[in-house]
Motif scaffolding. Structure first.
Motif: not given
Ligand code: ADP
Ligand code: ADP
Ligand code: MG
Length: 502
Positions: A209-215, A222-226, A271-275, A289-294
């Protein structure tokens, strides 16, 4: 202000990025390899430049060439998409040095998160739970064996530089430890030029389960949920959905806060993703963490109502995020499936070739992010993903029904695709009930095989039916061509009479 973006990528993601640019009134520049002259992203862009031969090392990974094109074309920013140079710290740095805006995070963030051992250390310091295991690279076998005995089998041996499911070994038995470590090391050396590996406890019944973040560049995150990404084949995602069917509200809020803390720990912007890896009791651990758009970003866009590429560009421009955490909500349910040019019934063999016919699914709640067209030849040199089908429904049940409906309407001929396999996934009870983990595909292998009676004969019938369908359509188009009053003939399309009049 960014006025012209060079997209350093190809395929569906290059087109997807350019679409947002166009809506923002930003000009686009495509770069392409020799086999991609006729590719969709080249046709779609305002400007296109050849950068080298087909192999990515000689084209899409050539930092010097791409920078040269950016300067020549007057692009003020570069969007790297995913894959290729998107997580290359040296590229981000070089852009900055050349005065070109890199639409992505800083080299420091990419570097810290790109190395899994360094990332684990930083997460521990930030109070984010990580999978129990080592915080240093394995130095010698003897210590490794001792550590593994301490952690307890099973464990994962993972490459610090790993990605795309490479450089990872599951160890269940003591006698396999030595082989797994040397296997992971040599695979990592070959794929990433770095053979540092570390040990992680293997989480049984794992959910990805990963979370989208935007900084932004002003310290707001902020996170944009899972996104639930547990349907995986060889550690590669096949189906993604949001919300996760196993998520609970309180855990979601906790994990979201952990994701934000993880991003803040590296001063993340973009935009990044925390897995996370999550067990059945909803204990969660930071994976990477994926440091890009998924690839799977569209399901978040649909459910949260945010265009992530536009936000990336606005952040790169130095703007503040236009929302705070409390403004964001999940609305309904979205699912994405990845369509590959491969034969699911022949060990997922790549199936490159010319697309003869393509009918894209349409209708309420359907988004299709692709780049192939009739007559286009899928090259053998790159990732075989042709498109992504994303559906939205007011709830999970409606989303699944809609996805089935859309997959049924999706026809590609000339090459084999994973569409039939995806349809089978949607029929597996564990998927329908939302009770699945990363073992889903191996546990349901029997159900995912083609029906026994649907052999060659059955496929012949399917081919004949498709041909009849094709002829019928041709016939229906006739009146427009042969009719007397061409300008008004469109009215006849809806009338059966039109065909009869022939
Ligand atoms: P996501 O995590 O967005 O679902 P994937 O992990 O499937 O995406 O990877 C996205 C793209 O990036 C794929 O084309 C994959 O081959 C490529 N990729 C991922 N990790 C690496 C890496 N370390 N080196 C090179 N390419 C990578
Ligand atoms: P990559 O960089 O290749 O994407 P990840 O660390 O994200 O590697 O792991 C990829 C997948 O491997 C996960 O989604 C999960 O299915 C599985 N995995 C990784 N680590 C573990 C673990 N400790 N326990 C169980 N499964 C794991
Ligand atoms: Mg991963």
């Amino acid at each position: 202000m960014i006025k012209k973006v060079l997209v350093a990528n190809r395929g569906e993601i290059a087109v997807r990025v350019m679409r947002s640019c166009r809506e923002m009134g930003i000009e686009t520049v495509a770069v392409y390899s020799e086999v991609d002259r006729k590719a969709m992203h080249v046709r779609y862009a305002d400007d296109a430049y050849l950068i080298g031969p087909a192999p990515s090392a000689e084209s899409y990974l050539r930092i010097d060439k791409i920078i040269e094109v950016a300067k020549k074309s007057g692009a003020d920013a570069i969007h790297p998409g995913y894959g290729f140079l998107s997580e290359n710290a040296a590229f981000s740095e070089r852009c900055e040095k050349e005065g070109i805006i890199f639409i992505g995070p800083s080299a420091h963030a990419i570097r810290t998160m790109g190395d899994k051992i360094t990332a684990r250390k930083n997460m521990i310091a930030a109070g984010v739970p990580v999978v129990p295991g080592t915080t240093e690279a394995i130095r010698d076998l003897k210590t490794a064996v001792e550590i593994i005995k301490e952690i307890g089998l099973p464990v994962m041996i993972k490459a610090s530089a790993g990605g795309g499911g490479k450089g990872m070994r599951l160890v269940k038995r003591e006698e396999d430890i030595v082989g797994a470590i040397s296997g992971a090391k040599s695979e990592a050396k070959a794929a990433f030029g770095d053979d540092a590996v570390y040990i992680e406890k293997y989480i049984s019944s794992p959910h990805h389960i990963e979370f989208q973040v935007l900084g932004d560049k002003h310290g707001h995150v902020v996170h944009l949920f899972e996104r639930e990404c547990s349907v995986q084949r060889r550690h590669q995602k096949v189906v993604e959905e949001t919300p996760s069917p196993i998520m609970r509200h309180d855990v979601r809020m906790e994990m979201g806060a952990a994701a934000v803390a993880a991003a803040k720990a590296v001063n993340y912007h973009g935009a990044g993703t925390i897995e996370f890896i999550v067990d059945d009791e909803l204990n969660y651990y930071f994976l990477e963490m994926n440091t890009r758009l998924q690839v799977e970003h569209p399901i978040t866009e649909r459910v949260v109502g945010v265009d992530l590429v536009k936000e990336q560009i606005n952040i790169a421009n130095g703007f503040e995020l236009p929302f705070v955490q409390e403004d964001l909500n999940q609305n309904g349910h979205a699912i994405e499936v990845r369509i590959y040019a491969e034969d699911p019934d022949n060990n997922f063999m790549p199936s490159p070739g010319i697309i003869k016919h393509i009918t894209e699914p349409l209708g309420l709640g359907v988004r299709h992010d692709g780049y192939a067209y009739e007559g286009y030849e899928i090259p053998i040199y790159y990732d075989p993903m042709i498109s992504k089908l994303i559906v939205w429904g007011k709830d999970r049940k409606e989303a699944i029904a809609r996805l089935k409906r859309a997959l049924y309407a999706y026809k590609i001929t000339g090459i084999k695709t994973s569409i039939p396999y995806l349809v089978r996934i949607l029929d597996v009870p564990a998927f329908i009930d939302g009770r699945y983990n990363t073992h889903f595909i191996e546990e349901n292998q029997e159900l995912l095989k083609p029906l026994k009676h649907c052999t060659d004969r059955c496929q012949d019938v399917a081919a004949i039916t498709a041909f009849i369908d094709y002829l019928t359509k041709l016939e229906q188009r006739q009146p427009a061509v042969v009719g007397k009053d061409l300008a008004n003939n469109w009215k006849d399309f809806g009338r059966k009479r039109a065909v009869l009049r022939l």
